[in-house]
Write an enzyme that holds these catalytic residues in place. Structure first.
Site, mmCIF file in Angstrom:
data_model
loop_
_atom_site.group_PDB
_atom_site.id
_atom_site.type_symbol
_atom_site.label_atom_id
_atom_site.label_comp_id
_atom_site.label_asym_id
_atom_site.label_seq_id
_atom_site.Cartn_x
_atom_site.Cartn_y
_atom_site.Cartn_z
ATOM 1 N N PRO A 129 -14.079 38.555 -23.693
ATOM 2 C CA PRO A 129 -14.070 37.315 -23.875
ATOM 3 C C PRO A 129 -12.886 36.639 -24.206
ATOM 4 C CG PRO A 129 -15.163 38.172 -25.883
ATOM 5 C CD PRO A 129 -14.834 39.311 -24.831
ATOM 6 N N CYS A 130 -11.906 36.929 -23.258
ATOM 7 C CA CYS A 130 -10.484 36.143 -23.512
ATOM 8 C C CYS A 130 -10.504 34.753 -23.550
ATOM 9 C CB CYS A 130 -9.476 36.523 -22.413
ATOM 10 S SG CYS A 130 -10.040 36.368 -20.862
#
Length: 172
Positions: A129-130
């Site tokens: 989850p950047c």
């Protein structure tokens, strides 16, 4: 050489490309990532049975009932990139973390730019989850899929009130 297969999962009006090998998911292609160019997975064969678990996982995520991801991944990158990408998985659903805090998390507090570059090269956005990484002042600073998509993903997770400030190249 291992075979790669492609598929698509949709959320609202957006289509996310998926690329997987027999070992696991290897790429997520964000809806706006190719902007007028040919889809990066174009020409890869489809394999619905191989990709079905990943499509199902995305559908659950988009309905707000899946996190973290627990399916096999097939990631290619440097050891530093992989270290940063693993750290992304420790940012809880519905929260954000600054690039500086992420650099601290991987034990490289002075390598904020290198960490940011590794985040930008993440081959599995959403899964790793950047989108949960923001600027030091809490603003959206950049996202390969565009700031609107980053804001929508964070809103899906319940994060509100983040200013979509960022580089002009991400204003789509």
């Amino acid at each position: 050489m291992m075979a790669l297969f492609q598929g698509v999962v949709s959320w609202e009006e957006l289509s996310f490309g998926l690329v997987a090998s027999e070992q696991g998911l290897s790429a997520v292609i964000l809806p706006y990532a190719w902007q007028g160019a040919q889809h990066p997975a174009h020409g890869l064969p489809e394999n619905p049975s191989l990709l079905e678990p990943y499509c199902h996982a995305f559908e659950e995520y988009f309905r707000g009932i899946r996190d973290p991801w627990d399916l096999p991944l097939d990631i290619t990158g440097t050891s530093f990139q992989k270290e940063v990408w693993r750290a992304l998985c420790h940012i809880p659903y519905g929260t954000t973390l600054s690039y500086g805090a992420l650099a601290q998390m991987v034990g490289r507090p002075r390598a904020v730019r290198a960490v940011a570059l590794a985040v930008g090269k993440n081959p599995l956005p959403v899964v790793l989850p950047c989108h949960r990484v923001v600027g030091y002042d809490g603003t959206l600073t950049g996202y390969r899929g565009g700031l609107r998509l980053k804001e929508r993903l964070l809103a899906l997770e319940g994060v509100q009130g983040i200013a979509p400030k960022g580089h002009l190249r991400f204003q789509f």
